[in-house]
Design a protein around this motif. Structure first.
Motif, short mmCIF file in Angstrom:
data_model
loop_
_atom_site.label_atom_id
_atom_site.label_comp_id
_atom_site.label_asym_id
_atom_site.label_seq_id
_atom_site.Cartn_x
_atom_site.Cartn_y
_atom_site.Cartn_z
N ALA A 225 1.53 1.58 -9.11
CA ALA A 225 2.37 0.48 -9.57
C ALA A 225 2.72 -0.46 -8.42
CB ALA A 225 3.64 1.02 -10.21
N LEU A 226 3.10 0.11 -7.27
CA LEU A 226 3.45 -0.72 -6.13
C LEU A 226 2.24 -1.49 -5.62
CD1 LEU A 226 5.83 1.70 -4.18
CD2 LEU A 226 6.47 -0.35 -5.46
N SER A 227 1.09 -0.86 -5.65
CA SER A 227 -0.14 -1.55 -5.24
C SER A 227 -0.43 -2.73 -6.14
CB SER A 227 -1.32 -0.57 -5.25
OG SER A 227 -1.15 0.47 -4.32
N LEU A 228 -0.23 -2.56 -7.43
CA LEU A 228 -0.48 -3.65 -8.36
C LEU A 228 0.48 -4.80 -8.15
CD1 LEU A 228 -1.29 -1.65 -11.63
CD2 LEU A 228 -2.89 -2.79 -10.08
N VAL A 229 1.76 -4.48 -7.89
CA VAL A 229 2.73 -5.54 -7.61
C VAL A 229 2.33 -6.29 -6.34
CG1 VAL A 229 5.11 -6.04 -6.98
CG2 VAL A 229 4.62 -4.39 -8.80
N PHE A 230 1.97 -5.53 -5.30
CA PHE A 230 1.56 -6.13 -4.03
C PHE A 230 0.34 -7.02 -4.25
CE2 PHE A 230 2.03 -4.84 0.65
CZ PHE A 230 1.56 -6.06 1.09
#
Length: 638
Positions: A225-230
């Protein structure tokens, strides 16, 4: 001949050479506001003033006062004598009005220039502080009621403003500090106290630790999820690379069509910047008769006050003292001056700002052509001392990518624009309508940009630059960037209190843009060191074949996220530097990984401050810049 009415640089010389009044033998044809001066100023000078007043659509009194031929106090006394009205000094002791039994006046009285100042046996005594065409209305009133003006007294706008603000000071302080909180508590950061932010800090820390636990399913989900936001944050910036710059703005308006323009400049511990600031304001290419500049200082900042007074203020510049109530923040100081502004348009500048001289004219033209839904236009910000060191070079690249590449795309797509902290230009009526600034938000600019979008107003961008000084020393940079991150966190939390309502007000595209431009900026800075640690750990351990497919996928995702982040952000900055003609300093982005770690340190520091001191304002000191990209090979004069 009439000196010194308008223009830039040497005002007197320009006006004297451009306008020469014809000789005249009487006062016929003069506007009525100039008639009291017939025995004070040469008639040819009054005729020239009348011509200029007609040319730019102001009162003749404003022309002669701006030119320095008479001060406002002396003019008002002559006008009062000419009309047969008493002149009221409205002094601190109240001796000439006796206002003790009256309730405090309303702040709106400053703009109208009319208010009750005493109670007499014959009724209320009304003070009038006329200027420009208002004088013509007053003359008609006096002539029509020649025997019924006994309760009218005349004063100057400055005396009337001082009277109102003195008597209504508690109200002014309350509005400046708590006005938005009272009107729209769900849109003010003040409604969340420090204890409400502590769970945010704890949750952020727990989420960060979870990412480091590679075997846990929840950590894997958080990692993805954090990778996608980034990656979404980077994708928005990459899209901006393919968006053209905005077209040239509309042609400038005529002198007659230009509106009165207010400028608010909050100062705190900026004594050393006053002289340069006043020079920059004097260079603005705008009729002095239509300028209304308010310098706002804090009550305990005696050094800055002394520097301002010693510099000698032009007639269109006023000094305003912010009230002590509420938090000591820039937005509170701006709110304190907002009721006193008299322009149709209003701009914000900081002490270190050096706006291009044509900025007000370009903003006025943009508003005239932009339609009634255009509430704000943002000028582009750029770093003047970019060559002071590697930190200022990186700062300059950031600004170039933000204001010369990303913001043009957001404006073109009519997406919410988190405003920069200065060189915002507003329709004054709209700004008051949405509640001004949030005195408790330490990045009041970004918050106001989002609030304007929520109310259905649009923000534009103009092709005029304001040059700023970037901190060249790491401690000063860290304090400034911490405050910015803390304010963006406040802004995100405030506007995400009711996500469904936010979607309805911004639309899904605007909502997504807000998540990436505000939330994504904060989150990417917070999670970057975690991804960097994972990447280093993967390199140290090697990617052996016995690793499972999930570990390989996560490793690839980590690498892709970091590489995309570095390359995308550097490309955006380099594109902005190219548009600025500063690509020669672009080599510094080889140090971007280190810079991102500094940004992360500021973000984590901001998260801690959000928990323990959410409204604290860390002051950025100015006056240390050594170089100027506007004047190559020359050091800036301090």
């Amino acid at each position: 001949m009439l000196p010194g009415a308008s223009g830039r640089g040497s005002v007197s010389a320009k006006f004297s050479s451009d306008i020469r009044g014809p000789r005249a033998d009487d006062g016929a044809g003069l506007p009525v506001e100039l008639l009291p001066l017939i025995d004070r100023l040469p008639l040819e000078c009054l005729v020239a003033a009348a011509q200029r007043a007609d040319l730019i659509a102001v009162g003749g009194d404003e022309v002669v006062i701006a030119a320095g031929l008479i001060d406002r106090d002396a003019y008002a006394r002559r006008l009062a004598a000419w009309l047969g009205l008493p002149f009221a000094e409205l002094a601190d002791d109240g001796g000439d009005v006796g206002d003790g039994d009256l309730p405090p006046p309303r702040l709106e009285a400053v703009a109208s220039g009319v208010g009750a100042v005493a109670r007499t046996a014959a009724g209320l005594r009304i003070a009038i502080a006329p200027r420009g065409v208002m004088i013509r209305e007053l003359v008609r009133l006096v002539h029509a009621r020649a025997s019924g003006t006994g309760n009218l007294v005349l004063t100057t706008p400055d005396r009337f403003e001082a009277y109102v603000t003195r008597r209504a000071r508690p109200r002014l302080g309350d509005v400046a500090a708590f006005g938005l909180l009272r009107r729209a508590p769900d849109m003010s950061a003040a409604t969340r106290r420090a204890q409400h932010y502590r769970p945010v800090a704890v949750a952020g820390g727990v989420a960060a630790l979870a990412v480091l636990i590679a075997a846990d399913i929840a950590a894997v989900a958080a990692h993805v999820a954090l990778s996608l936001v980034f990656l979404g944050w980077i994708a928005l910036r990459c899209l901006a690379l393919f968006s053209p710059d905005l077209p040239r703005g509309p042609p400038p308006a005529s002198e007659r069509a230009l509106p009165v323009y207010s400028i608010l400049i909050p100062l705190y511990r900026e004594a050393g910047m006053v002289a340069g600031l006043l020079r920059a304001l004097d260079a603005l290419d705008y009729p002095r008769e239509k300028l209304d500049i308010l310098i706002v200082i804090e009550p305990d900042d005696a050094e800055t006050r002394s520097a301002v007074l010693a510099a000698g203020l032009p007639r269109h510049v006023r000094l305003v003292e912010a009230p002590a109530a509420g938090p000591r923040t820039k937005p509170k100081a701006l709110n304190a001056a907002l009721p006193l502004a008299r322009g149709a348009l209003l701009a914000i500048f900081d002490a270190e700002d050096r706006p291009e001289p044509d900025q007000l004219r370009k903003a006025a033209a943009a508003f005239a052509a932009g339609g009634p839904d255009l509430a704000c236009v943002q000028a582009r910000l750029a770093i003047e001392n970019a060559r002071d060191g590697w930190l200022t070079r990186l700062f300059a690249g950031e600004y170039a990518g933000q204001f010369d590449v990303l913001l043009p795309m957001l404006v073109a797509q009519r997406l919410p624009v988190p405003l920069g902290g200065t060189s915002n230009h507003f329709r004054l009526a709209t700004l008051r309508r949405v509640g001004g600034w949030d005195a408790f938000n330490v990045t009041e600019d970004a918050d106001l940009g989002i609030r304007l979008a929520r109310f259905g107003w649009r923000t534009g961008l103009i092709a005029s630059t304001t040059w700023e000084e970037a901190p060249s020393r790491l401690p000063a940079w860290l304090r400034q960037r911490t405050r910015w991150f803390k304010g963006w966190m406040q802004t995100y939390l405030v506007h995400m209190r009711q996500p469904r309502r936010l979607v309805g007000e911004l639309g899904w595209l605007g909502f997504a843009s807000f998540q990436l431009t505000v939330g994504g900026t904060v989150l990417s800075a917070l999670v970057h060191p975690l991804f960097a640690l994972l990447f280093v750990a993967q390199l140290a351990g090697g990617l052996r074949a016995q690793h499972g497919a999930l570990e390989l996928v996560l490793a690839g995702l980590t690498t892709a996220t970091l590489v995309a982040g570095y390359v995308g952000s550097a490309t955006l900055a380099l594109a902005g530097l190219t548009r600025r003609g500063l690509i020669g300093i672009g080599w510094v982005f080889a140090f971007q990984p280190l810079y991102w770690l500094l940004l992360s340190a500021a973000a984590w520091r901001a998260l801690w401050q959000l928990a323990v001191n959410p409204f604290g304002w860390e002051k950025t000191e100015h006056g240390f810049g050594r170089t100027s990209v506007r004047r190559p090979q020359r050091q800036r004069q301090k």
